[in-house]
Design a protein around this motif. Structure first.
Motif, short mmCIF file in Angstrom:
data_model
loop_
_atom_site.label_atom_id
_atom_site.label_comp_id
_atom_site.label_asym_id
_atom_site.label_seq_id
_atom_site.Cartn_x
_atom_site.Cartn_y
_atom_site.Cartn_z
N UNK A 75 -11.73 7.11 31.27
CA UNK A 75 -10.72 8.07 32.60
C UNK A 75 -10.73 7.31 33.44
N UNK A 76 -11.80 6.79 34.24
CA UNK A 76 -11.54 6.48 35.64
C UNK A 76 -11.24 5.14 35.61
N UNK A 77 -10.91 4.89 34.77
CA UNK A 77 -10.39 3.23 34.35
C UNK A 77 -9.01 3.81 33.47
N UNK A 78 -8.68 4.26 32.98
CA UNK A 78 -7.29 4.88 32.94
C UNK A 78 -6.01 5.03 34.59
N UNK A 79 -7.02 5.55 35.44
CA UNK A 79 -6.16 6.00 36.43
C UNK A 79 -6.02 5.17 36.79
N UNK A 80 -7.43 3.90 37.24
CA UNK A 80 -7.25 3.11 37.88
C UNK A 80 -5.20 1.89 37.06
N UNK A 81 -5.64 1.65 35.21
CA UNK A 81 -4.56 1.00 35.12
C UNK A 81 -3.42 2.57 35.80
N UNK B 137 4.22 -1.10 27.74
CA UNK B 137 3.56 -1.11 26.06
C UNK B 137 2.45 -0.70 26.35
N UNK B 138 1.55 -1.76 26.56
CA UNK B 138 0.02 -2.05 26.09
C UNK B 138 -0.80 -0.24 27.17
N UNK B 139 0.32 -0.33 28.84
CA UNK B 139 -0.07 0.28 29.42
C UNK B 139 0.11 1.55 29.62
N UNK B 140 1.21 1.97 28.59
CA UNK B 140 1.71 3.44 27.94
C UNK B 140 0.89 3.49 27.08
N UNK B 141 0.25 3.28 25.85
CA UNK B 141 -0.19 2.87 24.78
C UNK B 141 -1.51 4.62 24.86
N UNK B 142 -0.96 5.57 23.94
CA UNK B 142 -2.17 6.48 24.07
C UNK B 142 -2.60 6.88 22.56
N UNK B 143 -2.84 6.00 21.99
CA UNK B 143 -3.52 6.00 20.66
C UNK B 143 -5.39 5.18 21.07
N UNK C 19 -4.94 1.87 21.41
CA UNK C 19 -4.54 1.08 21.64
C UNK C 19 -4.64 0.07 22.59
N UNK C 20 -4.30 0.56 23.79
CA UNK C 20 -3.88 -0.03 25.11
C UNK C 20 -4.77 -1.02 25.91
N UNK C 21 -4.51 -1.12 27.29
CA UNK C 21 -5.48 -2.01 28.02
C UNK C 21 -6.73 -1.22 28.03
N UNK C 22 -8.20 -1.51 28.05
CA UNK C 22 -9.26 -0.90 28.65
C UNK C 22 -10.11 -0.82 29.91
N UNK C 23 -9.25 -1.87 30.90
CA UNK C 23 -9.19 -2.97 32.27
C UNK C 23 -8.54 -3.09 32.90
#
Length: 377
Positions: A102-108, A156-162, A164-168
């Motif tokens: 969750x912290x990493x997604x906030x950072x993205x 699209x990768x940054x906004x993916x919700x399933x 499948x997007x970026x992990x870092x």
């Protein structure tokens, strides 16, 4: 170290003594054998668990100071009270992974501001969509560019919700660089697209350096959490195996007690060692190797607390020993001397064969020498 050798020795003693019982007690002998078989099965299972404990401690990097087994078990038992269970640690690990993700997604999402600044640059338009390879007639594009990349794909990768997007966030950074490097690789240095890509790359690197401290802080925090979790897991494993070791120690003690009781019952049913057998036993003991003699004296010491087997000169009174000790000594000496006779027989056979080969070699050499003399004449 749990002494499985002692358990095996006691089992052998009980079995051997049971075999010496009188023929009139055949039913009792069978009963003894069945009990010994049951103990064998228990010992086999315990050995597997002992191996598991020994394997764990042999792979443990932390070296424990030399101390008694009972002291170590007591120390581990005290430590176990303050160590969380493996189940709780696994639950904590899942929560920690979820929090870190969750912290990493906030950072993205924070990095999104940098991304928008790049995409809104006046030179960004050639990189907004995937390269139209067919429309532009770029037949060699896929031969030069291994992995095409563009801003819309990154978005699209940054906004993916399933999931499948970026992990870092570094993955986003890597793809952004790839957009510009692909353009610089495919287009000539003097071309407009090459220059636009180079300018955007330099602009991005400046903004990335300003954003990088946040990334480093999160990575250090994650690394510290992993290190603490690793220590907690190690402590939990040590506590778990310490408990297993204590349980094994108790079970082995119970088996040892049962074997001792069984052995004493068998000894009472066996006939007494005769005077002639005692005399032969004394002679046989003198034929043992120093190492085997030490083991024989240890057998005596097990039944006689006042007997010291470690002094330089030992006086052993055969007539003063219990029937249990005499039977055990008899079986021990018989096995050791039998093994030595077998080894001597093998050595003698090997020496005999070696002598035959040497003799044959000498005969061949003599024959060659004679033939050489004849040829000279």
């Amino acid at each position: 170290m749990l002494k499985m050798d002692l358990v095996n020795t006691l089992i052998d003693d009980a079995t051997n003594m049971g075999q010496r019982a009188t023929e009139g007690n055949a039913a009792q002998v069978d009963d003894y054998k069945n009990k010994v078989d049951e103990l064998f099965m228990k010992v086999d299972k315990l050995e597997q668990r002992v191996n598991e404990v020994e394997q764990f401690y042999s792979n443990t990097k932390v070296k424990e100071p030399k101390t008694s087994t009972s002291a170590l078990l007591g120390k581990d038992k005290e430590k176990e009270k303050h160590v969380p269970s493996m189940k709780k640690l696994q639950q904590d690990a899942l929560r920690r992974e979820a929090a870190a993700a969750k912290r990493m997604q906030d950072l993205i999402r924070q990095f999104g501001s940098v991304f928008r600044q790049i995409t809104q640059h006046k030179y960004a338009w050639p990189f907004m969509q995937p390269v139209d390879v067919e429309g532009l007639g770029l037949d060699d594009y896929y031969q030069i560019i291994d992995r095409p990349m563009d801003f819309s794909t990154i978005k699209n990768q940054m906004e993916a919700k399933d999931g499948a997007g970026y992990k870092h966030v570094r993955e986003v950074c890597s793809d952004l660089r790839l957009v510009f490097k692909n353009a610089m690789k495919y287009n000539e240095q003097k071309s407009d697209v090459h220059g636009m890509a180079k300018t955007l790359l330099e602009t991005f690197e400046e903004k990335w350096l300003k954003f990088l401290p946040k990334v480093t802080e999160e990575e250090e925090k994650r690394e510290q959490e992993e290190a603490e979790a690793q220590i907690s897991m190690q402590l939990a494993q040590e506590a778990s195996h310490a408990k297993l070791a204590r349980d094994l120690s108790h079970e082995l003690y119970d088996i040892d007690t049962k074997l001792e009781e069984l052995r004493e019952v068998v000894v009472r049913k066996c006939r007494q060692i005769t005077t002639l057998e005692k005399r032969k036993l004394g002679v046989a003991l003198s034929k043992l190797s120093p190492e085997d003699l030490t083991k024989a004296l240890e057998i005596v010491a097990q039944d006689n607390v006042n007997f010291n087997a470690n002094v330089e000169e030992v006086e052993l009174d055969i007539n003063a020993q219990s029937e249990s000790t005499l039977w055990r000594l008899k079986f021990f000496v018989k096995d050791k001397l039998k093994g030595r006779r077998n080894n001597l027989g093998k050595d003698a056979a090997n020496n005999h064969e070696s002598n035959i080969v040497s003799k044959r070699k000498r005969e061949i050499c003599d024959a060659l020498a004679k033939n050489a003399k004849k040829r000279k004449k």
